[in-house]
Design an enzyme around this catalytic site. Structure first.
Site, mmCIF file in Angstrom:
data_model
loop_
_atom_site.group_PDB
_atom_site.id
_atom_site.type_symbol
_atom_site.label_atom_id
_atom_site.label_comp_id
_atom_site.label_asym_id
_atom_site.label_seq_id
_atom_site.Cartn_x
_atom_site.Cartn_y
_atom_site.Cartn_z
ATOM 1 C CG ASP A 53 -0.349 -0.412 2.355
ATOM 2 O OD1 ASP A 53 1.367 -0.577 2.479
ATOM 3 O OD2 ASP A 53 -1.353 -1.089 3.440
ATOM 4 C CG ASP B 32 -9.219 -1.795 12.264
ATOM 5 O OD1 ASP B 32 -8.608 -2.464 11.723
ATOM 6 O OD2 ASP B 32 -9.183 -0.849 12.292
ATOM 7 C CG HIS C 2 -6.346 -2.338 9.296
ATOM 8 N ND1 HIS C 2 -6.429 -2.228 10.325
ATOM 9 C CD2 HIS C 2 -4.760 -2.555 8.875
ATOM 10 C CE1 HIS C 2 -5.211 -1.304 10.254
ATOM 11 N NE2 HIS C 2 -4.164 -1.735 9.353
ATOM 12 C CD GLU D 52 -10.332 1.848 6.910
ATOM 13 O OE1 GLU D 52 -9.504 2.803 7.941
ATOM 14 O OE2 GLU D 52 -10.764 2.471 5.796
#
Length: 274
Positions: A70, A139, A141, A146
């Site tokens: 990314d 979380d 991701h 996400e």
């Protein structure tokens, strides 16, 4: 999916594993090893160890092609918080890799969707990624996928949730207004299309995501659970990241004897310590 609760530094473990994979592959210019790479705090030790292995002539990157997972949109490549800057300073400039074999998404492209399309096409040109190494967020991701990201997503433009922006603002003077809220990211399908996926999880703040990944159901609300669908995926973690797992889950994986267990034993003989 495979789980290994390692006694050793995760960076040392991952670097040795990558080294073994590349050397066994015996890459050539016409048939390079294709490696997917992450950024963040957790992989830093891995990169330091890979640099050492390269300098000791144990491992070469001359016939290795890399794809990073990314990049932020709108940051200059020489910005200290850009992933271009991170990779160059923490890894690429210290090893013998050919610059043309480095692939990082261009977050300053005039045509972002086209940039993502070309990135996917280039992965396909090389026949896919042999091994992709990543981390996991609190979380669940992976990359910038996400919660609620499609499990069928490919490399794309991603608007970041405000919670992510807020968490990342610590790198931008603790100011959310200075923090990028758009990124380019490999999709979950892109990651799952790799031959092998290796996830590193360190620290108790990753423990809930890890328990969901291993013991929970597959859900887009916890993207790391998608690894359950992969034919050859593994999570390597420390004891703190394993805190929420059931004891019988840990014991089950401890009894598996395979390449992961073999490397753990190899590190023990080498005297590697945390």
């Amino acid at each position: 999916m495979r789980l290994l609760v390692s006694k050793f530094n995760l960076g040392d473990w991952a670097a040795r594993y990558i080294c073994d994979k590349i050397n066994k592959f015996k890459p050539t210019e016409s048939k390079p090893f294709v490696l997917g790479l992450p950024t963040g705090d957790t992989p830093l030790d891995m990169y330091k160890q890979l640099i050492k292995l390269n300098q000791q002539k144990i491992l070469s990157f001359k016939n290795v092609v890399t794809f990073n997972m990314d990049e932020y949109v709108g940051l200059a490549e020489d910005h200290p918080m850009s992933y271009h800057y991170y990779m160059q300073n923490n890894f690429f400039k210290h090893i013998d890799i050919n610059p043309k074999n480095i692939n990082i998404l261009n977050g300053n492209s005039t045509y972002l969707e086209y940039e993502c399309k070309v990135f996917e096409e280039k992965i396909a040109f090389y026949g896919g990624i042999n091994l992709i190494v990543g981390g996991v967020g609190d979380d669940g991701h992976i990359a910038f996928n996400e919660p609620s990201s499609s499990l069928n997503s490919i490399t794309r433009v991603k608007t970041l949730n405000y919670s992510t922006v807020l968490a990342n603002s610590r790198f931008f003077d603790n100011n959310p207004d200075k923090t990028p809220n758009i990124a380019l990211t490999m999709g979950i399908k892109t990651i799952l299309d790799s031959d092998e996926v290796l996830i590193l999880a360190k620290g108790i703040n990753k423990s809930i995501a890890l328990s969901n990944a291993i013991e929970g159901s597959v859900s887009s609300m916890c993207p790391i659970t998608a690894l359950q669908l992969h034919r050859n995926s593994a999570i390597i973690c420390d004891e703190y990241a394993a805190y929420e797992l059931k004891l019988k889950t840990i014991r089950y994986f401890e009894n598996l004897k395979d390449d992961y267990d073999a490397l753990e034993n190899q590190l023990a003989k080498m005297g590697s310590t945390l």
